[in-house]
Design an enzyme around this catalytic site. Structure first.
Site, PDB file in Angstrom:
ATOM      1  N   ASP A  86       0.985  -0.861  -0.147  1.00  0.00           N
ATOM      2  CA  ASP A  86      -0.059   0.451   0.479  1.00  0.00           C
ATOM      3  C   ASP A  86       0.859   1.491  -0.095  1.00  0.00           C
ATOM      4  O   ASP A  86       2.127   0.937   0.166  1.00  0.00           O
ATOM      5  CB  ASP A  86      -1.223   0.151   1.564  1.00  0.00           C
ATOM      6  CG  ASP A  86      -2.015   0.998   1.295  1.00  0.00           C
ATOM      7  OD1 ASP A  86      -3.228   0.815   2.034  1.00  0.00           O
ATOM      8  OD2 ASP A  86      -1.967   1.807   0.376  1.00  0.00           O
ATOM      9  N   ASP A  89       1.200   8.238   2.886  1.00  0.00           N
ATOM     10  CA  ASP A  89       0.930   9.630   2.753  1.00  0.00           C
ATOM     11  C   ASP A  89       2.417  10.143   3.287  1.00  0.00           C
ATOM     12  O   ASP A  89       2.975  11.475   2.831  1.00  0.00           O
ATOM     13  CB  ASP A  89       0.548  10.428   3.391  1.00  0.00           C
ATOM     14  CG  ASP A  89      -1.445  10.491   2.783  1.00  0.00           C
ATOM     15  OD1 ASP A  89      -1.862  10.203   1.609  1.00  0.00           O
ATOM     16  OD2 ASP A  89      -2.282   9.704   3.370  1.00  0.00           O
ATOM     17  N   GLU A 108      -7.908  -0.070   4.864  1.00  0.00           N
ATOM     18  CA  GLU A 108      -6.495  -0.507   4.155  1.00  0.00           C
ATOM     19  C   GLU A 108      -5.463  -0.771   5.576  1.00  0.00           C
ATOM     20  O   GLU A 108      -5.368  -1.916   6.344  1.00  0.00           O
ATOM     21  CB  GLU A 108      -5.951   1.213   3.527  1.00  0.00           C
ATOM     22  CG  GLU A 108      -6.234   1.851   3.257  1.00  0.00           C
ATOM     23  CD  GLU A 108      -5.525   2.750   2.323  1.00  0.00           C
ATOM     24  OE1 GLU A 108      -5.015   3.604   2.618  1.00  0.00           O
ATOM     25  OE2 GLU A 108      -5.211   2.997   0.866  1.00  0.00           O
TER      26      GLU A 108
HETATM   27  O1  DER Z   1      -5.477   6.908   1.119  1.00  0.00           O
HETATM   28  C1  DER Z   1      -4.393   6.485   1.652  1.00  0.00           C
HETATM   29  O2  DER Z   1      -3.994   5.662   2.386  1.00  0.00           O
HETATM   30  C2  DER Z   1      -3.336   5.869   0.157  1.00  0.00           C
HETATM   31  O3  DER Z   1      -2.476   4.918   0.945  1.00  0.00           O
HETATM   32  C3  DER Z   1      -2.170   7.265   0.475  1.00  0.00           C
HETATM   33  O4  DER Z   1      -1.966   7.645   1.891  1.00  0.00           O
HETATM   34  C4  DER Z   1      -1.003   7.199  -0.551  1.00  0.00           C
HETATM   35  O5  DER Z   1      -1.871   7.771  -2.082  1.00  0.00           O
HETATM   36  P1  DER Z   1      -0.319   7.639  -2.905  1.00  0.00           P
HETATM   37  O6  DER Z   1      -0.027   6.769  -3.751  1.00  0.00           O
HETATM   38  O7  DER Z   1      -1.081   8.869  -4.185  1.00  0.00           O
HETATM   39  O8  DER Z   1       0.097   9.379  -2.536  1.00  0.00           O
END
Ligand code: DER
Length: 236
Positions: A86, A89, A108
């Site tokens: 995953d 941020d 998540e």
């Molecule tokens: O919303 C979330 O948790 C996403 O995984 C985010 O944290 C990461 O998104 P990005 O890969 O577009 O920066």
């Protein structure tokens, strides 16, 4: 562009290192980095992917799996996942991370916890010493709509986040609504709180009406960051 390339680099290396032929149940995160994770898994070939199921962390994640021609699975059926990959941020020195920029952190976190191995992939902007350094909008908190005003009040007056706000939608009138039908509050916290993300996460989680907090503490096995110079930083 350079940021997209660094996302791709991180995703590719994480998949190469952690999505192995013997892995059959794979959790797919949300956001703009995970499409490169799916891209790299598809490139492993039809044969190895034929025997796998892919568990989504929301609508966007499900679309990636379906559009990629991969077999969709459900966490009801696979409560233990071999590996979940995953985005994030922000990721601090101890691999604690802020998640929820895409309003997907509830599912998540379920798949992160269900995974034997949970791996983060991100571009270099997310690689920080302390949370709150680059991702200024704050800790995403999923709340039941009925309770959002009460939770905001508690955050403002009791938990030290006077600038907490309800996340408003851009292409829809009113607030963002998660895949679970809930609202998102973004709560910025200062360094004094982010020195110990676990404590502030627990305090937020205890507020009545809070469904889940976008702080994932001590859950990730590794984090892969793509750098502007084409290298990948791996932190364990
Ligand atoms: O919303 C979330 O948790 C996403 O995984 C985010 O944290 C990461 O998104 P990005 O890969 O577009 O920066």
């Amino acid at each position: 562009d350079a940021i997209e390339q660094s996302k791709r680099l991180a995703a590719y290396q994480a998949v190469d290192n952690h999505v192995l032929p013997e892995h059959k149940v794979i959790g797919i995160g949300s956001g703009s980095t995970v499409p490169y994770v799916v891209e790299r898994i598809i490139a492993q070939g039809k044969e190895v992917n034929k025997g796998r199921v892919f568990i989504p962390t929301g609508f966007q994640s499900k679309q990636l799996i379906v559009d990629g021609g991969l077999t969709l699975g459900d966490v009801d059926q696979y409560p233990t996942i071999d590996v979940t990959i995953d985005g994030a941020d922000e990721v601090d020195h101890a691999l604690n991370c802020v998640k929820g920029g895409g309003a997907c952190h509830l599912r998540e976190k379920v798949l992160a916890e269900a995974a034997i191995t949970f791996v983060l992939v991100a571009d270099h902007r997310k690689n920080v010493q302390y949370l709150g350094t680059n991702f200024a909008q704050g800790v995403p908190i999923e709340v039941v709509p009925f309770a959002y005003a009460k939770v905001l009040q508690n955050l403002h007056h009791a938990l030290g986040s006077p600038k907490a706000t309800l996340r408003m939608a851009v292409k829809k009138a009113g607030p963002v609504v998660s895949d679970n039908g809930n609202f998102i509050i973004d709560a910025p916290f200062g360094r004094e709180h982010m020195n110990d993300p676990y404590t502030i996460m627990a305090r937020i989680k205890m507020l009545t009406g809070v469904v889940e907090v976008g702080l994932f503490c001590k859950m990730a096995r590794a984090a892969y960051f793509g750098n502007a110079d084409g290298s990948v930083t791996i932190r364990w």
